[in-house]
Design an enzyme around this catalytic site. Structure first.
Site, PDB file in Angstrom:
ATOM      1  N   THR A   1     -25.265  27.382  36.286  1.00  0.00           N
ATOM      2  CA  THR A   1     -25.670  27.446  35.168  1.00  0.00           C
ATOM      3  C   THR A   1     -26.899  26.977  34.828  1.00  0.00           C
ATOM      4  O   THR A   1     -27.472  26.254  35.652  1.00  0.00           O
ATOM      5  CB  THR A   1     -24.625  26.507  34.331  1.00  0.00           C
ATOM      6  OG1 THR A   1     -23.365  27.223  34.526  1.00  0.00           O
ATOM      7  CG2 THR A   1     -24.694  26.686  32.960  1.00  0.00           C
TER       8      THR A   1
ATOM      9  N   THR B   1     -24.994  31.381  32.447  1.00  0.00           N
ATOM     10  CA  THR B   1     -24.297  31.019  33.803  1.00  0.00           C
ATOM     11  C   THR B   1     -23.922  32.381  34.518  1.00  0.00           C
ATOM     12  O   THR B   1     -23.592  33.328  33.800  1.00  0.00           O
ATOM     13  CB  THR B   1     -23.061  30.057  33.616  1.00  0.00           C
ATOM     14  OG1 THR B   1     -22.733  29.582  35.030  1.00  0.00           O
ATOM     15  CG2 THR B   1     -21.898  30.979  33.194  1.00  0.00           C
TER      16      THR B   1
HETATM   17  O1  DON Z   1     -18.577  27.963  31.513  1.00  0.00           O
HETATM   18  C1  DON Z   1     -18.414  27.272  32.078  1.00  0.00           C
HETATM   19  O2  DON Z   1     -18.152  26.026  31.634  1.00  0.00           O
HETATM   20  C2  DON Z   1     -18.721  27.270  33.652  1.00  0.00           C
HETATM   21  N1  DON Z   1     -18.863  28.715  33.974  1.00  0.00           N
HETATM   22  C3  DON Z   1     -20.196  26.587  33.774  1.00  0.00           C
HETATM   23  C4  DON Z   1     -20.561  26.664  35.342  1.00  0.00           C
HETATM   24  C5  DON Z   1     -21.795  25.786  35.589  1.00  0.00           C
HETATM   25  O3  DON Z   1     -22.355  24.899  34.686  1.00  0.00           O
HETATM   26  C6  DON Z   1     -22.322  25.744  37.009  1.00  0.00           C
HETATM   27  N2  DON Z   1     -23.386  24.970  36.980  1.00  0.00           N
HETATM   28  N3  DON Z   1     -23.764  24.221  37.669  1.00  0.00           N
END
Ligand code: DON
Length: 585
Positions: free
Chosen positions: A393, A411
């Site tokens: 993300t 993301t």
């Molecule tokens: O929507 C969510 O909470 C996850 N798909 C976010 C993924 C995420 O933050 C990965 N990053 N480091």
């Protein structure tokens, strides 16, 4: 006698220190003279007309140029979103989705834009089960065409430009098209990322896009071109969002899905919709908070944790004190427990947001917290809300001098998402089906528990943790922030807000300060390196269950803007390489 003498000496030394060391050395200034906090360890960048903070400095420059040339923050925010799809392929995207918080100056209105990915109409809970009904968390679940939900990024970015921008969609796409067509210089960060990402090498279209014709890695300083992605972005510039959701790009997405057992159909793409929602709102010691509502859990639980913590004198305890960290950990356990039961897509299930963010519910939780003894996760269950009815993300922040603001967290889910590139388009697809709950006793891809509210259903949006947050006071903006980090997004945002509002740090010190995280299950308090071993011992004495193995894992990466004394302050968290804040004068 000796003890008395020592007491007098200590008092004298403290008095001397108080006389000779001002608590903070501030250069005096007015609105035209910057106030600089020279006593701080880390310093934000400053600007007079606008600010951009993102995970990629080349893309931050593109947004800053748009602001300098008369575009507003919404134009710049959309251009940045498209540019990151080229410069930061592990997270920037047009094959994923996310959540934006906009403040539109001419309407004096803050709007939550939900452009979350949506489950395809053929998606079923059983698609990740074997014949005996067991959940199978294999490559299909993580890294296949089936792991992708319908992408929302193109619709979301186009929506904000068309509704609230001053430029055309083609104009905001132009920098991204140029970077994809002419290429970008490979940075150390990009070279390392690509060299270690095995999943990209497993998919033939990804291998062709991200590696040289002989399959070898790009070296630092070489030019990396993405002609297929340039084609896709140009189609969108020429035909509008319909190219992606109904036209030439949609056809290629669906052909690739059909060839690889994916579920996304032409109807799924044509039916995708951006949803404008009312932000979830709360207060903290007189400041107003606006953040992302369901289907993100981010805003609701940042506000819930702040409400719980407002009942304790954290500032007196001190930043990073064992007492303050202990209270944060307890607030996190209760909030993440509630997240597991109550959060879901509000277009499908009832989400009791008002109760979750109510001060009275938070007060009752606060009364269960002991200063001396940590509650284990088994001693905490999601609250019974019936009794309260009465009452990779990436994130970027862009603001301008007219008062427009964009906080966008979007993301692909994991770094490089599913690893699947759609043949002929350069689009890297998300694997956000992994944010659904497969069974209530099996955590999602970020270890988060969920309930039947978050099971896979056709056209449902999975619960997210992503949440840009806007803090304001007396209708004036104070702080806009947001972060990646899966489940840790919520706790990182909360600690940023506390560090500034409660502990009086500037946004740079507040971003760099070490963080903690507890998500109820597993019963483990994770701590970043930087929290002293003495503090860790005190936390263990209180019964916090600390995972030493997690000490090296960093938590989130905040991209923050602050308004103060007539200036914009910006800071990019150093937890990700290559990030950068740029002030506009
Ligand atoms: O929507 C969510 O909470 C996850 N798909 C976010 C993924 C995420 O933050 C990965 N990053 N480091």
């Amino acid at each position: 006698m000796v003890r008395e003498f020592c007491k007098i000496m200590v008092a004298m030394v403290s008095a001397l220190a108080a006389i000779s060391l001002p608590t903070s050395i501030i250069a005096q200034g007015s609105a035209s003279q910057p106030l600089f906090e020279y006593s701080a360890i880390n310093h934000p960048v400053m600007g007079r007309s606008g600010m951009v903070a993102s995970h990629n400095v080349l893309s931050s420059k593109i947004a800053a140029e748009i602001l300098s040339n008369g575009g507003n923050a919404i134009d710049a925010g959309a251009a940045l979103g498209f540019a990151l799809a080229v410069t930061l392929p592990r997270a920037g995207n047009i094959g994923g989705g996310g959540f934006m918080l906009l403040h539109v100056a001419k309407l004096n209105k803050t709007i939550a834009i939900d452009f979350r990915e949506t489950a395809p109409s053929a998606a079923r809970q059983e698609m990740f089960f074997d014949d005996d009904g067991n959940v199978v968390l294999d490559e299909t679940y993580r890294f296949s065409h089936k792991s992708s939900a319908i992408p929302g990024s193109v619709a979301g970015l186009a929506h904000i430009v068309e509704e609230y921008g001053t430029m055309t969609l083609a104009e905001v796409l132009a920098p991204a098209i140029r970077l994809a067509r002419d290429g970008i210089e490979v940075t150390y960060d990009l070279a390392a990322d690509l060299a270690f990402s095995q999943r990209l090498k497993n998919n033939p279209a990804s291998l062709r896009k991200f590696y040289k014709p002989d399959g070898s890695n790009y070296e630092v300083g070489e030019i990396f071109k993405q002609p297929d992605l340039a084609w896709t972005l140009s189609e969108i510039a020429a035909e509008g969002v319909d190219a992606f959701y109904r036209g030439s790009v949609a056809e290629k997405i669906v052909a690739d899905m059909e060839a690889h057992n994916g579920l996304i159909t032409l109807d799924d793409l044509a039916n995708y919709e951006v949803v404008e929602r009312e932000p979830v709102r709360g207060t903290y010691r007189g400041y107003d908070i606006a953040a992302m509502p369901a289907p993100s859990s981010g805003g609701t639980h940042v506000i819930q944790m702040l409400n719980i913590l407002e009942n304790f004198p954290l500032a007196d305890m001190g930043a990073e004190s064992a007492d303050a960290l202990h209270l944060m950990a307890e607030a996190m356990k209760f909030s993440y427990a509630d997240r597991s039961k109550y959060l879901g897509d509000p277009d499908f299930v009832g989400v009791p947001t008002e109760t979750l963010v109510s001060k009275s519910y938070a007060k009752d939780i606060a009364s269960k917290i002991s200063m001396d003894k940590a509650l284990s996760s088994d001693e905490i269950a999601p609250g019974d809300l019936a009794i309260y009815e009465s009452d990779e993300t990436t994130h970027y922040s862009v603001v301008d001098s007219e008062g427009n603001m964009v906080g966008n967290t979007y993301t692909l889910m994991f770094s490089f998402g599913s690893g699947v590139v759609i043949e002929g388009t350069g689009i890297l697809m998300n694997n956000n089906m992994g944010n659904f709950t497969l069974r209530s006793d099996i955590p999602d891809a970020f270890g988060l528990m969920g309930s039947e509210n978050n099971l896979i259903r056709p056209n449902r949006r999975p619960v997210s943790s992503m949440s840009p947050v806007l803090v304001s006071r007396d209708n004036k903006p104070v702080l806009m922030t947001g972060s990646p980090g899966g489940s840790k997004i919520i706790s990182a945002n909360m600690q940023m807000i506390l560090n500034v509002l409660e502990f009086g740090m500037n946004i740079a010190d507040a971003s760099v300060a070490p963080r903690i995280h507890h998500q109820w299950r597993p019963d483990a308090l994770e701590i970043e390196s930087g929290i002293s071993p003495d503090t860790v011992s005190l936390l263990m004495d209180k019964g916090q269950s600390i995972k030493f193995s997690q000490r090296s894992v960093n938590m989130g990466s905040l991209q923050t803007v602050m308004w103060k004394d007539g200036f914009f302050y910006g800071f990019s968290d150093p937890r990700r390489p290559g990030a950068g804040a740029i002030g506009v004068d």
